[in-house]
Design an enzyme around this catalytic site. Structure first.
Site, PDB file in Angstrom:
ATOM      1  N   ASP A  83       6.755  12.684   5.539  1.00 32.20           N
ATOM      2  CA  ASP A  83       5.473  13.046   4.928  1.00 32.20           C
ATOM      3  C   ASP A  83       4.398  13.381   5.951  1.00 32.20           C
ATOM      4  O   ASP A  83       3.237  13.559   5.586  1.00 32.20           O
ATOM      5  CB  ASP A  83       4.999  11.926   3.996  1.00 32.20           C
ATOM      6  CG  ASP A  83       4.738  10.626   4.743  1.00 32.20           C
ATOM      7  OD1 ASP A  83       5.435  10.364   5.742  1.00 32.20           O
ATOM      8  OD2 ASP A  83       3.834   9.873   4.339  1.00 32.20           O
ATOM      9  N   GLU A 113       2.736   0.555  16.952  1.00 32.23           N
ATOM     10  CA  GLU A 113       3.914   0.804  17.785  1.00 32.23           C
ATOM     11  C   GLU A 113       4.998   1.581  17.038  1.00 32.23           C
ATOM     12  O   GLU A 113       5.887   2.149  17.644  1.00 32.23           O
ATOM     13  CB  GLU A 113       4.492  -0.503  18.319  1.00 32.23           C
ATOM     14  CG  GLU A 113       4.634  -1.648  17.304  1.00 32.23           C
ATOM     15  CD  GLU A 113       5.654  -1.421  16.230  1.00 32.23           C
ATOM     16  OE1 GLU A 113       6.715  -0.854  16.548  1.00 32.23           O
ATOM     17  OE2 GLU A 113       5.398  -1.808  15.075  1.00 32.23           O
ATOM     18  N   ASP A 122       7.490  12.818  10.747  1.00 32.55           N
ATOM     19  CA  ASP A 122       8.399  12.242   9.755  1.00 32.55           C
ATOM     20  C   ASP A 122       8.326  12.965   8.411  1.00 32.55           C
ATOM     21  O   ASP A 122       7.688  14.007   8.283  1.00 32.55           O
ATOM     22  CB  ASP A 122       8.142  10.744   9.592  1.00 32.55           C
ATOM     23  CG  ASP A 122       6.872  10.459   8.814  1.00 32.55           C
ATOM     24  OD1 ASP A 122       5.931  11.274   8.915  1.00 32.55           O
ATOM     25  OD2 ASP A 122       6.820   9.438   8.104  1.00 32.55           O
ATOM     26  N   THR A 151       0.823  -1.209   0.000  1.00 32.69           N
ATOM     27  CA  THR A 151       0.000   0.000   0.000  1.00 32.69           C
ATOM     28  C   THR A 151       0.858   1.260   0.000  1.00 32.69           C
ATOM     29  O   THR A 151       0.344   2.352  -0.162  1.00 32.69           O
ATOM     30  CB  THR A 151      -0.935   0.055   1.225  1.00 32.69           C
ATOM     31  OG1 THR A 151      -0.181  -0.362   2.344  1.00 32.69           O
ATOM     32  CG2 THR A 151      -2.130  -0.815   1.028  1.00 32.69           C
ATOM     33  N   SER A 171       8.019   8.510   2.554  1.00 34.66           N
ATOM     34  CA  SER A 171       7.912   8.633   4.007  1.00 34.66           C
ATOM     35  C   SER A 171       9.216   9.146   4.631  1.00 34.66           C
ATOM     36  O   SER A 171       9.721  10.194   4.238  1.00 34.66           O
ATOM     37  CB  SER A 171       7.475   7.303   4.605  1.00 34.66           C
ATOM     38  OG  SER A 171       7.086   7.485   5.940  1.00 34.66           O
ATOM     39  N   HIS A 172       9.774   8.372   5.557  1.00 33.54           N
ATOM     40  CA  HIS A 172      10.956   8.838   6.289  1.00 33.54           C
ATOM     41  C   HIS A 172      12.257   8.484   5.576  1.00 33.54           C
ATOM     42  O   HIS A 172      13.331   8.812   6.085  1.00 33.54           O
ATOM     43  CB  HIS A 172      10.950   8.196   7.675  1.00 33.54           C
ATOM     44  CG  HIS A 172      10.752   6.714   7.598  1.00 33.54           C
ATOM     45  ND1 HIS A 172       9.506   6.151   7.523  1.00 33.54           N
ATOM     46  CD2 HIS A 172      11.631   5.707   7.509  1.00 33.54           C
ATOM     47  CE1 HIS A 172       9.630   4.839   7.412  1.00 33.54           C
ATOM     48  NE2 HIS A 172      10.918   4.537   7.396  1.00 33.54           N
ATOM     49  N   LYS A 217      -2.511   7.768   8.947  1.00 28.21           N
ATOM     50  CA  LYS A 217      -2.057   8.177  10.268  1.00 28.21           C
ATOM     51  C   LYS A 217      -1.670   9.643  10.190  1.00 28.21           C
ATOM     52  O   LYS A 217      -1.412  10.161   9.115  1.00 28.21           O
ATOM     53  CB  LYS A 217      -0.926   7.285  10.770  1.00 28.21           C
ATOM     54  CG  LYS A 217       0.247   7.140   9.840  1.00 28.21           C
ATOM     55  CD  LYS A 217       1.110   5.945  10.276  1.00 28.21           C
ATOM     56  CE  LYS A 217       2.186   5.661   9.252  1.00 28.21           C
ATOM     57  NZ  LYS A 217       2.452   4.229   9.090  1.00 28.21           N
ATOM     58  N   ASP A 230       3.051  11.721   8.612  1.00 26.36           N
ATOM     59  CA  ASP A 230       2.052  10.819   9.185  1.00 26.36           C
ATOM     60  C   ASP A 230       2.487  10.175  10.505  1.00 26.36           C
ATOM     61  O   ASP A 230       1.654   9.674  11.242  1.00 26.36           O
ATOM     62  CB  ASP A 230       1.567   9.764   8.166  1.00 26.36           C
ATOM     63  CG  ASP A 230       2.682   8.920   7.586  1.00 26.36           C
ATOM     64  OD1 ASP A 230       3.857   9.147   7.949  1.00 26.36           O
ATOM     65  OD2 ASP A 230       2.381   8.040   6.755  1.00 26.36           O
ATOM     66  N   ARG A 231       3.784  10.189  10.805  1.00 26.55           N
ATOM     67  CA  ARG A 231       4.229   9.590  12.074  1.00 26.55           C
ATOM     68  C   ARG A 231       4.407  10.650  13.155  1.00 26.55           C
ATOM     69  O   ARG A 231       4.556  11.835  12.841  1.00 26.55           O
ATOM     70  CB  ARG A 231       5.553   8.860  11.886  1.00 26.55           C
ATOM     71  CG  ARG A 231       5.446   7.634  10.999  1.00 26.55           C
ATOM     72  CD  ARG A 231       6.736   6.843  10.988  1.00 26.55           C
ATOM     73  NE  ARG A 231       6.562   5.634  10.192  1.00 26.55           N
ATOM     74  CZ  ARG A 231       7.442   4.639  10.116  1.00 26.55           C
ATOM     75  NH1 ARG A 231       8.575   4.712  10.791  1.00 26.55           N
ATOM     76  NH2 ARG A 231       7.202   3.575   9.375  1.00 26.55           N
TER      77      ARG A 231
END
Ligand code: G1P
Ligand code: ZN
Length: 543
Positions: A279, A364, A277, A18, A113-114, A376, A281-282
């Site tokens: 983008d 987590e 992060d 995904t 992402s990261h 998220k 989301d974290r």
């Protein structure tokens, strides 16, 4: 309009997850490479004639070039409107928010992402559906299939769109609206949280730091925290998004967000610290000399949700990924709510939220969210914490200590062994699996083992089954040992060992997690033969 014959599938035989397509920038820069994915996506997602597409990314290197290609292809393929974040910027949760708010057909989000950014680093693209969530497996599979049989792509010959200024432009019959990247997301946050209470808290001398790590949340955090909420100038660190993320690795954890961690554990530590992060989301949440594990954070948000206006009426239920600690389960139980345990990965939460079964969910791995979007959401979690702190007027540490007193403490840690030989990694899991019949009923780390299994999940909404989602050793007292192979690692295999033990007695809550789990850690090594099979005597990363 041009039609262009294309190259072979950009997936190179590897089925997509995904997170879409993630490769080195140099790979994406090959002629027609990105175009192949975009056309395959358009070929796979159904009839969008006359509809709206949302486009934006985390600002990393190649973001702007990619957006120009996507817009010209969207126009050629029959979209009539595209909403693009100014300067090509949209955080992943903001993109989800905008897809939902403007009832777009879907969106293309540009991010890895990261992962590090820059000409020699990573780039990524994924498609999100009209709910605002990542494309489900049937859609990603259809996209993959179309990359195999694609013969050409459609693109208009036109000048590049000016992404730097908001406004509306005609692109070969498609209306391109370059929109403020922050405004819609900020309005959504304001509709959920008690901004007046947070403003009062920040005006009272409450000091905080937010580390945007030179990634996408800089403009969002600066506008919302310093602009709307009145946090002191300089509250947002590393707030200017850079194409190479300042050379850093914007993953909000104790290892990579070390600049923030040093401040939060220093002499002049503010009351609250957070990071997000690449983008957006974290999230990572810190107090003065205090780290909140993501598993505990989810539990605290669930327990305190009614202090937030957007959740004042109560929450429908909670979901967590299987390796996430069971701290949230204890809150759900005491509130009489359903708690769902899903496989790792955000996609499993979407169905539960669409069906109204859960409001809050988390992993987590520093991911927390709610049904306000279908991704998220890092900054949302930060604002949630600020809202709780504004109402309770206690320190982060005190809130956690009280939480553990009420619900007990789930000691928790994740040990990652990165870059392990793939065959050795598989052998470690198999070693545990081979003992599934003999372990139950025996003692390990001073505890009685109740069950061993491979985690399998049946989606309560669509009935789909996901098997082999982690090797579990479960104990009678609720302690757990889980072995899983990462699905996102890039070189070799990554073994994730998740350890959890439950302590109800609050006089025993003061321990460091590694100390509290020491016997579990040793026992996990013995039962899996991890050291012998991989040649590793310690983890690469401990969280
Ligand atoms: C990791 C995290 C998982 C998260 C995913 C995408 O996956 O563990 O929780 O959903 O990244 O951000 P893994 O590498 O463990 O497969
Ligand atoms: Zn991310």
């Amino acid at each position: 309009m041009r039609t262009q014959t294309v190259l072979t599938s950009p997936f190179e035989g590897q089925r997509p997850g995904t997170s879409g397509l993630r490769k080195k920038v140099r790979v994406f820069q090959q002629a027609h490479y990105l175009a192949n994915f975009v056309q395959a996506t358009f070929n796979a997602i159904g009839d969008f004639q006359g509809q709206t597409l949302v486009v934006g990314g985390d600002g990393r290197f190649y973001n702007r070039e990619a957006i120009q290609i996507i817009l010209k292809m969207a126009a050629a393929n029959g979209f009539t409107r595209a909403l693009v974040g100014q300067c090509g910027i949209l955080s992943t949760p903001a993109a989800s928010c905008i897809i939902r708010k403007y009832k777009a057909y879907g969106g293309l989000i540009l991010s890895a992402s990261h992962n590090a950014a820059g000409p020699d680093e990573d780039f990524g693209i994924k498609y999100n559906i009209g709910s605002g969530g990542p494309a489900p497996e049937n859609v990603t599979e259809a996209i993959y299939d179309r990359t195999l049989d694609i013969e050409r792509y459609l693109i208009v010959d036109a000048d590049d769109v000016d992404l730097d200024h908001t406004g509306s432009f005609d692109l070969a019959g498609m209306q391109v609206e370059v929109i403020d990247a922050v405004a819609d997301y900020a309005a959504l946050m304001q509709s959920i949280f008690d901004f007046d209470a947070i403003r009062d808290l920040l005006a009272s001398g409450f000091a905080m730091k937010f580390d945007a790590m030179h990634a996408v949340t800089g403009p969002y955090a600066t506008a919302i925290l310093e602009g709307t909420l009145g946090a002191a100038a300089g509250t947002v660190m590393n707030g200017e998004p850079k194409e190479d993320f300042g050379g850093g690795h914007p993953d909000p954890n104790l290892t990579y967000a070390h600049e923030l961690v040093e401040i939060m554990y220093g002499d002049q530590a503010p009351a609250f610290g957070a990071a997000s992060d690449g983008d957006g989301d974290r999230n990572m949440i810190l107090g003065d000399h205090f780290f909140v594990t993501p598993s505990d954070s989810l539990a605290v948000l669930a327990a305190n949700a009614t202090l937030v206006p957007g959740y004042a009426g109560g929450i429908a239920g909670v979901a967590r990924s299987m390796p996430t600690s069971a701290a949230a389960d204890r809150v759900a139980e005491s509130l009489g709510l359903d708690c769902y345990e899903t496989p790792t990965g955000w996609k499993f939460f979407g169905n539960l939220m669409d069906a109204g079964k859960v409001t809050l969910c988390g992993e987590e791995s520093f991911g927390t969210g709610s049904d306000h979007v279908r991704e998220k959401d890092g900054l949302w979690a930060v604002l949630f914490w600020l809202n709780i702190l504004a109402v309770r007027k206690e320190s982060v540490a005190d809130i956690l200590v009280e939480h553990w007193q009420q619900f007990g403490r789930n000691y928790y840690s994740r040990h990652d062994y990165e870059g392990v030989d793939s065959a050795a990694a598989t052998a470690v899991l198999q070693q545990v699996r081979d003992q599934f019949d003999s372990l139950p009923g025996t003692q390990l780390a001073g505890r009685m083992i109740s069950t061993c299994d491979d985690f399998s999940y049946t989606d309560p909404v669509d009935g789909s089954v996901s098997s082999n989602q982690g090797v579990r050793v479960l104990f009678e007292d609720g302690s757990r040992m889980i072995f899983r192979l990462s699905g996102t690692g890039t070189s070799g295999a990554t073994i994730r060992l998740y350890l959890e033990s439950y302590e109800a007695d609050s006089s025993k809550h003061g321990l460091d997690a590694q100390d509290a789990l020491a016997d579990m850690i040793a026992a996990a090594g013995a039962v899996s033969q991890l050291r012998e099979l991989t040649g590793r005597d310690k983890p690469t990363v401990i969280t």
